[in-house]
Structure formats: structure tokens, C-alpha cells
Design an enzyme around this catalytic site. Structure first.
Site, PDB file in Angstrom:
ATOM      1  N   SER A 107       0.868  -1.111  -0.043  1.00 55.79           N
ATOM      2  CA  SER A 107      -0.014  -0.199  -0.200  1.00 55.79           C
ATOM      3  C   SER A 107       0.932   1.062   0.147  1.00 55.79           C
ATOM      4  CB  SER A 107      -1.212  -0.009   1.270  1.00 55.79           C
ATOM      5  OG  SER A 107      -1.967  -1.241   1.446  1.00 55.79           O
TER       6      SER A 107
HETATM    7  N1  SAH Z   1      -0.675  -5.156   4.078  1.00 52.10           N
HETATM    8  C1  SAH Z   1      -0.017  -5.108   2.983  1.00 52.10           C
HETATM    9  C2  SAH Z   1      -0.868  -4.867   1.554  1.00 52.10           C
HETATM   10  C3  SAH Z   1      -1.975  -5.827   1.228  1.00 52.10           C
HETATM   11  S1  SAH Z   1      -2.116  -5.804  -0.486  1.00 52.10           S
HETATM   12  C4  SAH Z   1       0.944  -4.419   2.263  1.00 52.10           C
HETATM   13  O1  SAH Z   1       1.748  -3.514   3.892  1.00 52.10           O
HETATM   14  O2  SAH Z   1       2.178  -4.382   1.753  1.00 52.10           O
HETATM   15  C5  SAH Z   1      -3.602  -7.142  -0.280  1.00 52.10           C
HETATM   16  C6  SAH Z   1      -3.719  -8.246   0.333  1.00 52.10           C
HETATM   17  O3  SAH Z   1      -4.115  -9.315   0.797  1.00 52.10           O
HETATM   18  C7  SAH Z   1      -2.782  -9.217  -0.886  1.00 52.10           C
HETATM   19  O4  SAH Z   1      -1.557  -9.366  -0.493  1.00 52.10           O
HETATM   20  C8  SAH Z   1      -3.847 -10.348  -1.395  1.00 52.10           C
HETATM   21  O5  SAH Z   1      -3.139 -11.802  -1.501  1.00 52.10           O
HETATM   22  C9  SAH Z   1      -4.709 -10.338   0.353  1.00 52.10           C
HETATM   23  N2  SAH Z   1      -5.891 -11.447   0.419  1.00 52.10           N
HETATM   24  C10 SAH Z   1      -6.820 -11.189  -0.193  1.00 52.10           C
HETATM   25  N3  SAH Z   1      -7.927 -11.689   0.436  1.00 52.10           N
HETATM   26  C11 SAH Z   1      -7.334 -12.057   1.231  1.00 52.10           C
HETATM   27  C12 SAH Z   1      -8.078 -12.944   2.540  1.00 52.10           C
HETATM   28  N4  SAH Z   1      -9.384 -13.715   1.957  1.00 52.10           N
HETATM   29  N5  SAH Z   1      -7.008 -13.524   3.606  1.00 52.10           N
HETATM   30  C13 SAH Z   1      -6.275 -13.287   3.218  1.00 52.10           C
HETATM   31  N6  SAH Z   1      -5.195 -12.829   2.948  1.00 52.10           N
HETATM   32  C14 SAH Z   1      -6.072 -11.896   1.613  1.00 52.10           C
END
Ligand code: SAH
Length: 213
Positions: free
Chosen positions: A61
Site C-alpha cells: 500500500s
Molecule cells: N498490507 C499489505 C498490502 C496488502 S495487499 C502490505 O503492507 O504490503 C492485499 C493482500 O491481501 C494481498 O496480498 C492479497 O493476496 C491478500 N488477500 C486478499 N484476500 C485475502 C483473504 N481473504 N485473506 C487473506 N489475505 C487476503
């Protein structure tokens, strides 16, 4: 490259002018080495004012978004926090600077493993990484004082609301697959007060109580 200078620049040009004021959040953003959470080829852009790809179609992000979400959680150092969507692990590291324990869950195993190894190398021994569908939370480790969803969700799953302590806070980007708004829910007994914050764009939360694949 002087990364600590880039972090100071990031705080000065991206966070302070947009109203981030929590000193503890600013100090955490000055400290966590964001450039290590992106691939080598993107390292020089790690402190730019945007999200960046981390592989598998996922992103780290934007710094401002990490700061806003963290500030809205109002951490004072004693909390157990659940993060859904580990991604690079960067947000988890920022949370780990400010809370007692961070439980973070990622649905893509390769991404989770990479984040886990990096967090371990950096000495974040209060972060626990799980692989699975975060829309169901982590019932075995509940309740939590804070829950942060870092992927866009059509709504905040009821099961997560149940895994939150009284007085606890949930922050999540809620909306369509393509654009959302940051919601903050504060639990008071059995009801929730809802606040609406900044518009945002996150990759979709995919799972049983999120978007279907
Ligand atoms: N917090 C992260 C950015 C997240 S991007 C950082 O600091 O880099 C969103 C992430 O959520 C992705 O890696 C995606 O694979 C994950 N995601 C999507 N759906 C999900 C779910 N149901 N459970 C766990 N992770 C999930």
C-alpha cells in the site's frame, strides 16, 4: 541511496501535509525500512507516493494509506491486532512497532512465506503470519483489540466483528472491486459506531465473506 533521508522526505511531503499527526505513527514510518519490503528492482521507488507491485498481482500500500489506517487504529502499545492481507509485511511491521502482538493472515502462500522470512530477519518477533482465508478471521486467537483489513471488501464480515473486543476498532476499505472508502467501526457492547474516512483503492479481498475468485 540514503534510505533514512528518503523516509524523512516521505513523512515531510506525503504524511504531514495530509494531516497525519500521531507522533508514534510518524516515528514508526521513519523507522521501518520500506525499501526491503519491495523487490530489488523497485527499491529506488519504495518511498514514492504510491502503491507498488509485490508479485502475484498484489501490492504494497501507498505510505500515506498505511499511515492513515494505522493512525485510525489509535494504538497505545498494549493491543493484540489482527491484520487481514499480509502482502509484503510492511503494514504488519508498522503495526508491530506500535502494538503488543500482530496476527496477520495472507491467502497466497508464497507471499506469506516471503513476508514471514523478512519480518523474522528484521527481528519482528511479535508478528505471527498465517496462511488462509482472512475473511473468517482467526477464531483460535480471538478476541482482538484491533482488526485491520488491507484489501477491498464489499462489507465487513460479521465473523470479524465477533472476534473484536468491546471498545475495539476495525478499519477497512469498503466498497466495490475498483474503489472503496476507509470505514472505521468502534465496538460498543453489541453495537458499532461507523465513521467514513478517505476514498481509496485496494486489491480485492477474496474469500468466503469477501469477493468470490
Ligand atoms: N498490507 C499489505 C498490502 C496488502 S495487499 C502490505 O503492507 O504490503 C492485499 C493482500 O491481501 C494481498 O496480498 C492479497 O493476496 C491478500 N488477500 C486478499 N484476500 C485475502 C483473504 N481473504 N485473506 C487473506 N489475505 C487476503
Amino acid at each position: 541511496m540514503d534510505y533514512s533521508e528518503l523516509r524523512r522526505e516521505m513523512v515531510r511531503t506525503q504524511l504531514l501535509p495530509r494531516g497525519i499527526t500521531d507522533r508514534r505513527v510518524i516515528d514508526a514510518m521513519l523507522k521501518v525500512p520500506r525499501h526491503l519490503f519491495v523487490g530489488e528492482a523497485l527499491r529506488h521507488r519504495a518511498y514514492d507516493d504510491c502503491a507498488l507491485p509485490i508479485g502475484e498481482g498484489q501490492t504494497i500500500s501507498q505510505p500515506y494509506m498505511v499511515a492513515v489506517m494505522t493512525e485510525l487504529l489509535e494504538l497505545d502499545g498494549d493491543e493484540r491486532v489482527l491484520e487481514i492481507g499480509t502482502g509484503s509485511g510492511y503494514q504488519a511491521a508498522v503495526l508491530a512497532e506500535l502494538a503488543r502482538e500482530v496476527f496477520t493472515i495472507e491467502r497466497i502462500e508464497d507471499i506469506a512465506k516471503r513476508a514471514e522470512a523478512l519480518l523474522r530477519d528484521l527481528g519482528y518477533d511479535n508478528v505471527y503470519v498465517f496462511v488462509g482465508d482472512g475473511t473468517k478471521g482467526l477464531p483460535d486467537y480471538a478476541p482482538f483489540d484491533r482488526i485491520l483489513i488491507t484489501a477491498g471488501t464489499p462489507e465487513i464480515p460479521e465473523v470479524l466483528k465477533k472476534q473484536l473486543n468491546d471498545g475495539g476498532i476495525i478499519v477497512a476499505p469498503v466498497g466495490s472491486k475498483y474503489s472503496q472508502q476507509l470505514f472505521r467501526l468502534i465496538k460498543k457492547g453489541h453495537s458499532f459506531k461507523t465513521e467514513y474516512h478517505t476514498p481509496c483503492v485496494f486489491v480485492p479481498l477474496i474469500g468466503e465473506y469477501g469477493w468470490k475468485e
